[in-house]
Design a protein around this motif. Structure first.
Motif, PDB file in Angstrom:
ATOM      1  N   PRO A 121       0.851  -1.200   0.000  1.00 27.18           N
ATOM      2  CA  PRO A 121       0.000   0.000   0.000  1.00 27.18           C
ATOM      3  C   PRO A 121       0.887   1.251   0.000  1.00 27.18           C
ATOM      4  CG  PRO A 121      -0.387  -1.379   1.963  1.00 27.18           C
ATOM      5  CD  PRO A 121       0.740  -2.005   1.197  1.00 27.18           C
ATOM      6  N   LEU A 122       0.514   2.222  -0.838  1.00 26.43           N
ATOM      7  CA  LEU A 122       1.328   3.445  -0.911  1.00 26.43           C
ATOM      8  C   LEU A 122       1.131   4.276   0.355  1.00 26.43           C
ATOM      9  CD1 LEU A 122       3.217   5.296  -2.488  1.00 26.43           C
ATOM     10  CD2 LEU A 122       1.217   6.284  -3.621  1.00 26.43           C
ATOM     11  N   LYS A 123       2.243   4.686   0.951  1.00 32.02           N
ATOM     12  CA  LYS A 123       2.179   5.521   2.161  1.00 32.02           C
ATOM     13  C   LYS A 123       3.161   6.671   2.034  1.00 32.02           C
ATOM     14  CE  LYS A 123       0.291   2.953   5.774  1.00 32.02           C
ATOM     15  NZ  LYS A 123       0.165   2.994   7.220  1.00 32.02           N
ATOM     16  N   LEU A 124       2.808   7.771   2.676  1.00 34.46           N
ATOM     17  CA  LEU A 124       3.728   8.909   2.748  1.00 34.46           C
ATOM     18  C   LEU A 124       4.225   9.030   4.169  1.00 34.46           C
ATOM     19  CD1 LEU A 124       1.598  11.338   0.656  1.00 34.46           C
ATOM     20  CD2 LEU A 124       4.035  10.956   0.258  1.00 34.46           C
ATOM     21  N   ARG A 125       5.485   9.334   4.337  1.00 33.40           N
ATOM     22  CA  ARG A 125       6.037   9.432   5.697  1.00 33.40           C
ATOM     23  C   ARG A 125       6.935  10.659   5.805  1.00 33.40           C
ATOM     24  NH1 ARG A 125       5.950   3.842   4.324  1.00 33.40           N
ATOM     25  NH2 ARG A 125       4.973   2.601   5.946  1.00 33.40           N
ATOM     26  N   LEU A 126       6.798  11.371   6.923  1.00 34.16           N
ATOM     27  CA  LEU A 126       7.686  12.505   7.198  1.00 34.16           C
ATOM     28  C   LEU A 126       8.720  12.022   8.217  1.00 34.16           C
ATOM     29  CD1 LEU A 126       8.252  15.537   6.695  1.00 34.16           C
ATOM     30  CD2 LEU A 126       6.883  16.007   8.744  1.00 34.16           C
ATOM     31  N   LEU A 127      10.007  12.113   7.869  1.00 31.97           N
ATOM     32  CA  LEU A 127      11.062  11.550   8.710  1.00 31.97           C
ATOM     33  C   LEU A 127      12.087  12.618   9.062  1.00 31.97           C
ATOM     34  CD1 LEU A 127      11.586   8.242   6.689  1.00 31.97           C
ATOM     35  CD2 LEU A 127      10.080   8.631   8.648  1.00 31.97           C
ATOM     36  N   ARG A 128      12.830  12.324  10.128  1.00 32.53           N
ATOM     37  CA  ARG A 128      13.783  13.295  10.651  1.00 32.53           C
ATOM     38  C   ARG A 128      15.175  12.669  10.620  1.00 32.53           C
ATOM     39  NH1 ARG A 128      14.896  14.663  15.921  1.00 32.53           N
ATOM     40  NH2 ARG A 128      15.329  16.878  16.195  1.00 32.53           N
ATOM     41  N   VAL A 129      16.164  13.439  10.219  1.00 35.31           N
ATOM     42  CA  VAL A 129      17.539  12.922  10.164  1.00 35.31           C
ATOM     43  C   VAL A 129      18.029  12.667  11.588  1.00 35.31           C
ATOM     44  CG1 VAL A 129      19.927  13.479   9.519  1.00 35.31           C
ATOM     45  CG2 VAL A 129      18.038  14.186   8.028  1.00 35.31           C
ATOM     46  N   SER A 130      18.480  11.427  11.846  1.00 35.32           N
ATOM     47  CA  SER A 130      19.021  11.161  13.181  1.00 35.32           C
ATOM     48  C   SER A 130      20.542  11.000  13.174  1.00 35.32           C
ATOM     49  CB  SER A 130      18.357   9.943  13.833  1.00 35.32           C
ATOM     50  OG  SER A 130      18.352   8.851  12.969  1.00 35.32           O
ATOM     51  N   ARG A 131      21.135  10.671  12.031  1.00 34.09           N
ATOM     52  CA  ARG A 131      22.601  10.627  11.926  1.00 34.09           C
ATOM     53  C   ARG A 131      23.019  10.917  10.491  1.00 34.09           C
ATOM     54  NH1 ARG A 131      21.542   6.266  14.845  1.00 34.09           N
ATOM     55  NH2 ARG A 131      22.068   4.670  13.325  1.00 34.09           N
ATOM     56  N   VAL A 183      21.496  16.597  11.627  1.00 27.98           N
ATOM     57  CA  VAL A 183      20.539  15.967  12.544  1.00 27.98           C
ATOM     58  C   VAL A 183      19.386  16.942  12.796  1.00 27.98           C
ATOM     59  CG1 VAL A 183      20.265  15.120  14.916  1.00 27.98           C
ATOM     60  CG2 VAL A 183      22.334  14.541  13.594  1.00 27.98           C
ATOM     61  N   GLY A 184      18.163  16.420  12.692  1.00 28.33           N
ATOM     62  CA  GLY A 184      16.992  17.269  12.933  1.00 28.33           C
ATOM     63  C   GLY A 184      16.330  17.753  11.661  1.00 28.33           C
ATOM     64  N   HIS A 185      17.040  17.672  10.513  1.00 30.63           N
ATOM     65  CA  HIS A 185      16.416  18.075   9.248  1.00 30.63           C
ATOM     66  C   HIS A 185      15.334  17.062   8.849  1.00 30.63           C
ATOM     67  CE1 HIS A 185      19.911  20.802   7.618  1.00 30.63           C
ATOM     68  NE2 HIS A 185      19.338  21.273   8.708  1.00 30.63           N
ATOM     69  N   TYR A 186      14.377  17.530   8.065  1.00 32.12           N
ATOM     70  CA  TYR A 186      13.261  16.664   7.664  1.00 32.12           C
ATOM     71  C   TYR A 186      13.321  16.288   6.183  1.00 32.12           C
ATOM     72  CZ  TYR A 186      10.877  17.600  12.047  1.00 32.12           C
ATOM     73  OH  TYR A 186      10.546  17.666  13.371  1.00 32.12           O
ATOM     74  N   LEU A 187      12.854  15.072   5.912  1.00 35.73           N
ATOM     75  CA  LEU A 187      12.665  14.576   4.542  1.00 35.73           C
ATOM     76  C   LEU A 187      11.330  13.856   4.486  1.00 35.73           C
ATOM     77  CD1 LEU A 187      15.732  12.629   3.099  1.00 35.73           C
ATOM     78  CD2 LEU A 187      14.855  14.854   2.407  1.00 35.73           C
ATOM     79  N   GLY A 188      10.698  13.851   3.330  1.00 38.60           N
ATOM     80  CA  GLY A 188       9.513  13.015   3.152  1.00 38.60           C
ATOM     81  C   GLY A 188       9.886  11.799   2.314  1.00 38.60           C
ATOM     82  N   ILE A 189       9.184  10.700   2.521  1.00 37.97           N
ATOM     83  CA  ILE A 189       9.340   9.574   1.593  1.00 37.97           C
ATOM     84  C   ILE A 189       7.968   9.014   1.230  1.00 37.97           C
ATOM     85  CG2 ILE A 189      11.658   8.898   2.429  1.00 37.97           C
ATOM     86  CD1 ILE A 189      10.258   6.406   3.690  1.00 37.97           C
ATOM     87  N   GLY A 190       7.876   8.500   0.016  1.00 39.07           N
ATOM     88  CA  GLY A 190       6.679   7.786  -0.434  1.00 39.07           C
ATOM     89  C   GLY A 190       7.107   6.405  -0.900  1.00 39.07           C
ATOM     90  N   GLY A 191       6.342   5.371  -0.518  1.00 39.05           N
ATOM     91  CA  GLY A 191       6.661   4.015  -0.958  1.00 39.05           C
ATOM     92  C   GLY A 191       7.590   3.299   0.000  1.00 39.05           C
TER      93      GLY A 191
END
Ligand SMILES: Cc1cc2nc3c(=O)[nH]c(=O)nc-3n(C[C@H](O)[C@H](O)[C@H](O)COP(=O)(O)OP(=O)(O)OC[C@H]3O[C@@H](n4cnc5c(N)ncnc54)[C@H](O)[C@@H]3O)c2cc1C
Length: 275
Positions: A16-26, A125-133
């Motif tokens: 199932p296609l999902k979108l996620r907002l993630l944060r850089v941890s390293r 660290v702390g910057h955001y990225l989105g991913i899909g799939g």
């Protein structure tokens, strides 16, 4: 128990296609040309990546934004409230996912300029990225007699992951093109592995790509029917590698997957080359 033919299958799996907002941890340099970005977040709770050559669409923040403008999901895919705010998106390989720690690793091949490469260079660290799939996976059985893995820097994450996942009974041959010897990486694998590195530095720019020349020079003790060949990297080079494997080495189309992961002079190009 699997029979011999299912052991040599390539199985397609949909997710199932999902979108996620993630944060850089390293942020971890692997070589001067390859940067590992470790991403975390609760959105990873149900993340699945079933195959080494899966990809996620990475959504980047625009200059001045602290996080990307995330679309919503409609029946036909991503939907944007404001077309003008559509984020830049590029494809990247899930190099490693740790479900317990909810950590996803991506590795960026750094090149001269482009939104993805530029973002990675300044990532903190702390910057955001989105991913899909990933939307789907091609699961290539590990039971082939040999695994030929061919690629440039952009394919290193997929190839390193494949080698890490192959069992001790597997035989693997990797042909890899990078800038110079300082861009080589160490592979962790239980498989019997032979590596052939070639370099762009010092290569004649008017001659065939180093990767194609290295594949042509490969000693070929491989039985054409029993193995699986996989190639990814610059589109023109991979197209020529694929043609060589089909016409000069007699590899069957069903035992070969090739993809252009980028294209000289084009932005965000993805060219599956199978027909
Ligand atoms: C299925 C899939 C999986 C991928 N996985 C990875 C991965 O795990 N890691 C990774 O680093 N890349 C991966 N790539 C390749 C990556 O998506 C491209 O390299 C992408 O173009 C980079 O975006 P950019 O914004 O930096 O450059 P773009 O804006 O796309 O391109 C700008 C300019 O840079 C050139 N360019 C793009 N990439 C390169 C490069 N690597 N070397 C030299 N010049 C380049 C283009 O030809 C263009 O002229 C993958 C691609 C696909 C299709």
């Amino acid at each position: 128990m699997q029979n011999a033919s299912s052991e040599l299958a390539v199985v397609r799996v949909r997710h199932p296609l999902k979108l996620r907002l993630l944060r850089v941890s390293r942020v971890q340099p692997v070589t001067p040309h390859l940067l590992r970005i470790v991403l975390g977040g609760e959105d990873l709770a149900d993340f699945v990546s079933a195959s080494f050559d899966d990809h996620v669409k990475v959504l980047f923040p625009a200059p001045g934004q602290d996080r990307p403008t995330m679309p919503t999901l409609g029946p036909a895919g991503f939907v944007y409230a404001d077309e003008a705010a559509r984020p830049v998106m590029r494809d990247f390989t899930p190099r490693r996912f740790d479900p317990a720690a909810r950590e996803l690793e991506l590795e960026f091949a750094l090149h001269e300029a482009g939104p993805a490469s530029d973002w990675a260079r300044q990532a903190q660290v702390g910057h955001y990225l989105g991913i899909g799939g990933p939307r789907g996976s091609r699961v290539v059985a590990a039971g082939f007699a040999w695994h030929l893995l061919i690629g440039d820097d952009t394919a290193l994450p997929a190839i390193a992951r494949r080698l890490q996942e192959l069992p001790a009974t597997a035989r693997a041959i990797a042909v890899l093109e990078v800038e110079d010897p300082g861009a080589r990486i160490d592979f962790v694998t239980a498989a019997a592995l032979q590596t052939h590195w070639c370099y762009r530095t010092g290569a004649d720019p008017s001659a065939d790509p180093p990767l194609l020349r290295a594949v042509r020079e490969l000693q070929w003790p491989l039985d054409g029917d029993a193995g699986y060949a996989w190639a990814a990297g610059e589109s023109g080079a991979i197209r020529a590698v694929r043609q060589h494997l089909l016409s000069e080495r007699g590899i069957d189309k069903s035992r070969l997957h090739a993809a252009g992961y980028w294209k000289r002079g084009a932005q965000g190009a993805h060219e599956p080359l199978d027909d």
